[in-house]
Design a protein around this motif. Structure first.
Motif, PDB file in Angstrom:
ATOM      1  N   VAL A  86       0.713  -0.960   0.315  1.00 23.33           N
ATOM      2  CA  VAL A  86      -0.285   0.200   0.159  1.00 23.33           C
ATOM      3  C   VAL A  86       0.834   1.534   0.362  1.00 23.33           C
ATOM      4  O   VAL A  86       0.821   1.980  -0.605  1.00 23.33           O
ATOM      5  N   SER A  87       2.209   1.481   0.726  1.00 21.36           N
ATOM      6  CA  SER A  87       3.532   2.555   0.724  1.00 21.36           C
ATOM      7  C   SER A  87       3.932   3.092  -0.666  1.00 21.36           C
ATOM      8  O   SER A  87       3.573   3.696  -0.910  1.00 21.36           O
ATOM      9  N   ARG A  88       4.125   2.133  -1.525  1.00 21.11           N
ATOM     10  CA  ARG A  88       3.941   2.256  -2.542  1.00 21.11           C
ATOM     11  C   ARG A  88       2.988   3.195  -3.274  1.00 21.11           C
ATOM     12  O   ARG A  88       3.685   3.565  -4.115  1.00 21.11           O
ATOM     13  N   ALA A  89       2.120   2.954  -3.155  1.00 17.85           N
ATOM     14  CA  ALA A  89       1.087   3.923  -3.409  1.00 17.85           C
ATOM     15  C   ALA A  89       0.434   4.714  -2.788  1.00 17.85           C
ATOM     16  O   ALA A  89       0.554   6.107  -4.232  1.00 17.85           O
ATOM     17  N   PHE A  90       0.334   5.093  -1.366  1.00 17.83           N
ATOM     18  CA  PHE A  90       0.432   5.657  -1.240  1.00 17.83           C
ATOM     19  C   PHE A  90       1.493   6.871  -0.827  1.00 17.83           C
ATOM     20  O   PHE A  90       1.783   6.565   0.492  1.00 17.83           O
ATOM     21  N   THR A  91       2.024   7.249  -1.446  1.00 20.36           N
ATOM     22  CA  THR A  91       3.448   7.900  -1.048  1.00 20.36           C
ATOM     23  C   THR A  91       3.890   9.233  -0.068  1.00 20.36           C
ATOM     24  O   THR A  91       2.517   9.948  -1.026  1.00 20.36           O
ATOM     25  N   PRO A  92       4.593   9.470   0.230  1.00 15.21           N
ATOM     26  CA  PRO A  92       4.485  11.422   0.377  1.00 15.21           C
ATOM     27  C   PRO A  92       4.244  12.026  -0.026  1.00 15.21           C
ATOM     28  O   PRO A  92       3.713  13.202  -0.208  1.00 15.21           O
ATOM     29  N   ARG A  93       5.168  11.341  -1.114  1.00 13.42           N
ATOM     30  CA  ARG A  93       4.930  12.744  -2.926  1.00 13.42           C
ATOM     31  C   ARG A  93       3.290  12.469  -2.993  1.00 13.42           C
ATOM     32  O   ARG A  93       3.684  14.110  -3.404  1.00 13.42           O
ATOM     33  N   PHE A 343       1.647   2.780  12.887  1.00 10.77           N
ATOM     34  CA  PHE A 343       1.530   4.533  12.815  1.00 10.77           C
ATOM     35  C   PHE A 343       0.659   4.564  12.037  1.00 10.77           C
ATOM     36  O   PHE A 343       0.819   4.314  10.884  1.00 10.77           O
ATOM     37  N   CYS A 344      -0.740   5.826  12.093  1.00 12.61           N
ATOM     38  CA  CYS A 344      -1.111   5.637  11.047  1.00 12.61           C
ATOM     39  C   CYS A 344      -0.970   6.276   9.747  1.00 12.61           C
ATOM     40  O   CYS A 344      -0.183   7.891   9.646  1.00 12.61           O
ATOM     41  N   LEU A 345      -0.632   5.525   8.295  1.00  8.80           N
ATOM     42  CA  LEU A 345      -0.586   5.970   7.328  1.00  8.80           C
ATOM     43  C   LEU A 345      -1.214   6.842   6.607  1.00  8.80           C
ATOM     44  O   LEU A 345      -0.552   7.676   5.546  1.00  8.80           O
ATOM     45  N   GLY A 346      -2.207   7.418   7.465  1.00  6.52           N
ATOM     46  CA  GLY A 346      -3.029   9.030   6.887  1.00  6.52           C
ATOM     47  C   GLY A 346      -2.405  10.048   7.776  1.00  6.52           C
ATOM     48  O   GLY A 346      -3.482  10.973   7.162  1.00  6.52           O
ATOM     49  N   ALA A 347      -1.918  10.337   8.283  1.00  7.85           N
ATOM     50  CA  ALA A 347      -1.860  11.129   9.176  1.00  7.85           C
ATOM     51  C   ALA A 347      -0.696  12.190   8.194  1.00  7.85           C
ATOM     52  O   ALA A 347      -1.399  13.846   8.181  1.00  7.85           O
ATOM     53  N   PRO A 348       0.012  12.495   7.820  1.00 10.20           N
ATOM     54  CA  PRO A 348       0.413  13.546   6.894  1.00 10.20           C
ATOM     55  C   PRO A 348      -0.736  14.422   5.445  1.00 10.20           C
ATOM     56  O   PRO A 348      -1.157  15.594   6.019  1.00 10.20           O
TER      57      PRO A 348
END
Length: 396
Positions: A86-93, A343-348
């Motif tokens: 999932v992190s590969r699709a929902f990146t900080p960028r 830790f919440c992936l959607g926090a940012p």
């Protein structure tokens, strides 16, 4: 029964803390973990404290389907592999790239209130803003947002939950039967959405999830449903709560509001202080997977453990004058978004949306007065968030 209030919750937590930062509550039939270091220790040890409560819940097809991709309720190694995909699709960028759209949506929603002296901040901004952004991110029609709100209300508005209810009440047949129709409707809706993206790939987060691969592994439709549902519901409701709670906190502390108007650079820290004092999800649940110790207390394998984020965020051992709203608090190591692998992936995204929306509100209005008598809050034992927030505004 009178509906519990936010002061009721904090009074109960402080009274409970007198029994120890870690103690067993006979009514809740679970270990209450209230202290900041103790909560951090529980959340930071997923091998000892499991997030998988599936064995405590009745078997039900729609609930099982939703859980398959909901890595919030998973343990390693499955949690790690799913989160990595999932992190590969929902990146900080990806999140940072949403800033212009968040700014535009905020402007559009507030423009609709131009000339109005009074509007509902939740109905007109705090709810639609994150739903529009997340729906567009996922390729879901934002016009369906009344449906999403109905789902969220059914799943998060639990008036029967309180200090005298055992935690097993969260997982029994009656509780499940109350939300089963919503889960069925939501799963069917999301499954159709995911299958459409299988047939016709699109350049959005759902499309990225369909294509995501790590070590030869891809997400199944059912796993994508769990994550998309999690992001759509928990993602929007956290921002809705944070934005509403920030407006309420600034109404209660007009000096802080004046400081922020004079120096908008303080806004990120102010939002962190709101997150600390008005923790949207006040508690989590874990299951001890082995005999262990928490804060000097012996906890047996199979015991329910409740890390109270709202109490940890008011631990005087960590936060000086913990009841005080201090927009300059530094450091501010609150646990609102969790700790460790969960830790919440959607926090940012929640932080970004809250900051941009508050910047716009403070720039547009020199006064924002909350009608406290008409404000409606969720049951704070479930979530700290206004659901109705009428405000009277004076343009800048």
């Amino acid at each position: 029964m009178t509906a519990p209030t936010l002061p009721d919750l904090f009074t109960w937590l402080e009274r409970s803390r007198r029994e120890g930062e870690v103690h067993f509550d006979e009514r809740q039939r679970a270990w209450m973990v209230l202290g900041h270091p103790e909560v951090s220790a529980v959340l930071g040890d997923p091998h000892t404290f499991s997030s998988d409560l599936g064995d405590l819940q009745p078997r039900q097809e729609d609930l099982d389907l939703f859980r398959r991709g909901n890595f919030v309720q998973m343990d390693p190694p499955r949690h790690d592999s799913l989160r990595r995909l999932v992190s590969r699709a929902f990146t900080p960028r990806v999140v940072a790239g949403l800033a212009p759209r968040i700014t535009a949506v905020t402007a559009e929603l507030l423009d609709e209130q131009a000339g109005e002296e009074r509007f509902d901040l939740v109905d007109d901004l705090a709810y639609p803003l994150p739903v529009i952004v997340i729906a567009e991110l996922l390729g879901i029609p934002a016009a369906d947002r009344p449906v999403f709100r109905r789902w969220a209300d059914a799943l998060f508005e639990r008036p029967e939950i309180g200090p005298d209810q055992p935690l097993t009440r969260l997982t029994d047949d009656r509780a499940l039967n109350a939300v089963a129709p919503v889960l069925h409707e939501m799963n069917a809706y999301l499954l159709e959405h995911v299958r459409a993206h299988r047939e016709t790939p699109a350049d959005n987060l759902t499309g990225n999830l369909v294509r995501a691969e790590a070590d030869g592994e891809r997400l199944s439709d059912e796993e994508i449903i769990g994550f998309v549902g999690l992001l759509l519901l928990a993602g929007h409701i956290t921002t809705t709560a944070t934005l509403g709670n920030t407006v309420v906190a600034l109404d209660e502390h007009p000096d802080a509001a004046a400081e922020l108007r004079a120096d908008p650079a303080l806004l990120p820290d102010a939002i962190e202080e709101v997150l600390r004092l008005r923790t949207p999800f006040p508690r989590l649940a874990r299951l001890a997977s082995t005999d262990t110790m928490i804060g000097g207390q012996p906890v047996a394998a199979g015991d329910m453990v409740i890390p109270w984020l709202a109490a940890a965020n008011r631990d005087s051992r960590v936060f000086a004058e913990p009841e005080r709203f201090d927009i300059r608090r530094d450091p501010n190591p609150h646990l609102t978004f969790g700790h460790g692998i969960h830790f919440c992936l959607g926090a940012p995204l929640a932080r970004l949306e809250a900051r941009i929306a508050m910047e716009s509100l403070l720039r547009r209005y020199r006064e924002i007065a909350v009608d406290t008598a008409a404000t409606v809050h969720r049951n704070p034992w479930v979530m700290l968030s206004p659901t109705k927030l009428p405000v009277t505004v004076v343009p800048a």
